[in-house]
Scaffold this active site. Structure first.
Site, mmCIF file in Angstrom:
data_model
loop_
_atom_site.group_PDB
_atom_site.id
_atom_site.type_symbol
_atom_site.label_atom_id
_atom_site.label_comp_id
_atom_site.label_asym_id
_atom_site.label_seq_id
_atom_site.Cartn_x
_atom_site.Cartn_y
_atom_site.Cartn_z
ATOM 1 N N ASN A 136 0.835 -1.196 0.000
ATOM 2 C CA ASN A 136 0.000 0.000 0.000
ATOM 3 C C ASN A 136 0.871 1.248 0.000
ATOM 4 O O ASN A 136 1.955 1.279 0.587
ATOM 5 C CB ASN A 136 -1.020 -0.001 1.145
ATOM 6 C CG ASN A 136 -0.433 -0.144 2.526
ATOM 7 O OD1 ASN A 136 0.600 -0.776 2.705
ATOM 8 N ND2 ASN A 136 -1.094 0.425 3.514
ATOM 9 N N ILE A 137 0.389 2.250 -0.698
ATOM 10 C CA ILE A 137 1.097 3.523 -0.839
ATOM 11 C C ILE A 137 0.083 4.620 -0.557
ATOM 12 O O ILE A 137 -0.804 4.874 -1.363
ATOM 13 C CB ILE A 137 1.680 3.686 -2.259
ATOM 14 C CG1 ILE A 137 2.635 2.526 -2.583
ATOM 15 C CG2 ILE A 137 2.381 5.031 -2.396
ATOM 16 C CD1 ILE A 137 3.054 2.457 -4.042
ATOM 17 N N GLU A 138 0.202 5.229 0.628
ATOM 18 C CA GLU A 138 -0.771 6.235 1.029
ATOM 19 C C GLU A 138 -0.355 7.632 0.575
ATOM 20 O O GLU A 138 0.782 7.861 0.169
ATOM 21 C CB GLU A 138 -0.923 6.222 2.558
ATOM 22 C CG GLU A 138 -1.512 4.918 3.061
ATOM 23 C CD GLU A 138 -1.682 4.864 4.571
ATOM 24 O OE1 GLU A 138 -2.341 3.950 5.043
ATOM 25 O OE2 GLU A 138 -1.136 5.751 5.267
ATOM 26 N N CYS A 146 -3.964 0.726 -2.725
ATOM 27 C CA CYS A 146 -3.872 -0.526 -1.986
ATOM 28 C C CYS A 146 -2.799 -1.418 -2.619
ATOM 29 O O CYS A 146 -2.508 -1.310 -3.809
ATOM 30 C CB CYS A 146 -5.196 -1.274 -2.031
ATOM 31 S SG CYS A 146 -6.556 -0.411 -1.226
ATOM 32 N N GLU A 154 -2.934 -4.502 -3.421
ATOM 33 C CA GLU A 154 -3.456 -5.359 -4.486
ATOM 34 C C GLU A 154 -3.470 -4.627 -5.823
ATOM 35 O O GLU A 154 -3.103 -5.180 -6.860
ATOM 36 C CB GLU A 154 -4.888 -5.809 -4.160
ATOM 37 C CG GLU A 154 -5.015 -6.572 -2.864
ATOM 38 C CD GLU A 154 -5.349 -5.670 -1.666
ATOM 39 O OE1 GLU A 154 -4.705 -4.600 -1.498
ATOM 40 O OE2 GLU A 154 -6.242 -6.034 -0.895
ATOM 41 N N CYS A 181 -10.175 -4.797 -0.025
ATOM 42 C CA CYS A 181 -11.277 -3.854 0.133
ATOM 43 C C CYS A 181 -12.216 -3.956 -1.074
ATOM 44 O O CYS A 181 -11.902 -4.596 -2.084
ATOM 45 C CB CYS A 181 -10.747 -2.432 0.293
ATOM 46 S SG CYS A 181 -10.171 -1.665 -1.239
ATOM 47 N N CYS A 205 -10.716 -2.822 -4.480
ATOM 48 C CA CYS A 205 -9.801 -3.803 -5.082
ATOM 49 C C CYS A 205 -10.565 -5.004 -5.625
ATOM 50 O O CYS A 205 -10.218 -5.537 -6.682
ATOM 51 C CB CYS A 205 -8.754 -4.246 -4.073
ATOM 52 S SG CYS A 205 -7.532 -2.965 -3.752
#
Ligand code: ZN
Length: 132
Positions: free
Chosen positions: A42-44, A53, A55, A91, A94
């Site tokens: 994940n890369i916020e 996300c 995925e 989620c 995804c």
């Protein structure tokens, strides 16, 4: 399918998670039908909407390399300083995005519970998927 190996790949990916806002690190490992593995984390973003996300990062890497046939994805997630112990399912966003690129009745989603792989098809997780 070696689910244990795929979960290990997801854990490797999780090491690169950028999750300073939620503190929840996720790793994913997407495997093609011919065995290539694409990892994602994940890369916020401080503006939450564009956060990615794990995925979808793995899927974007694979799609951008021309891959089109996918067999499974393993996902692990937990607070960044803890080892994953609870299953981490994808989620809703995804699930929808994956459904557009896989055969949902056959594509396997692998999570870990109590050290063991739990496997479901994407259609189990996303019945009656939205389609245009
Ligand atoms: Zn997601």
């Amino acid at each position: 399918m070696d689910y244990g190996k795929l979960l290990k790949e997801a854990k490797k990916a999780r090491m690169n998670a950028y999750a300073p806002y939620s503190g929840f690190a996720v790793g994913a490992a997407l495997v093609t039908r011919d065995g290539k593995v694409f990892r994602g984390c994940n890369i916020e973003s401080s503006v939450m909407a564009p956060s990615l996300c794990a995925e979808r990062v793995a899927l974007a890497k694979a799609l951008s390399e021309g891959e089109k046939e996918f067999a499974a994805i393993a996902i692990v997630g937990a607070p960044a300083k803890e080892d994953p112990k609870d299953p981490c399912y994808p989620c809703g966003v995804c699930r929808q995005v994956l459904s557009e690129h896989v055969k949902i009745d056959a594509f396997e989603v692998v999570v870990e519970e109590n050290g063991k792989a739990e496997v479901a098809t994407l259609s189990d997780l996303l019945p009656k998927a939205f389609k245009l």
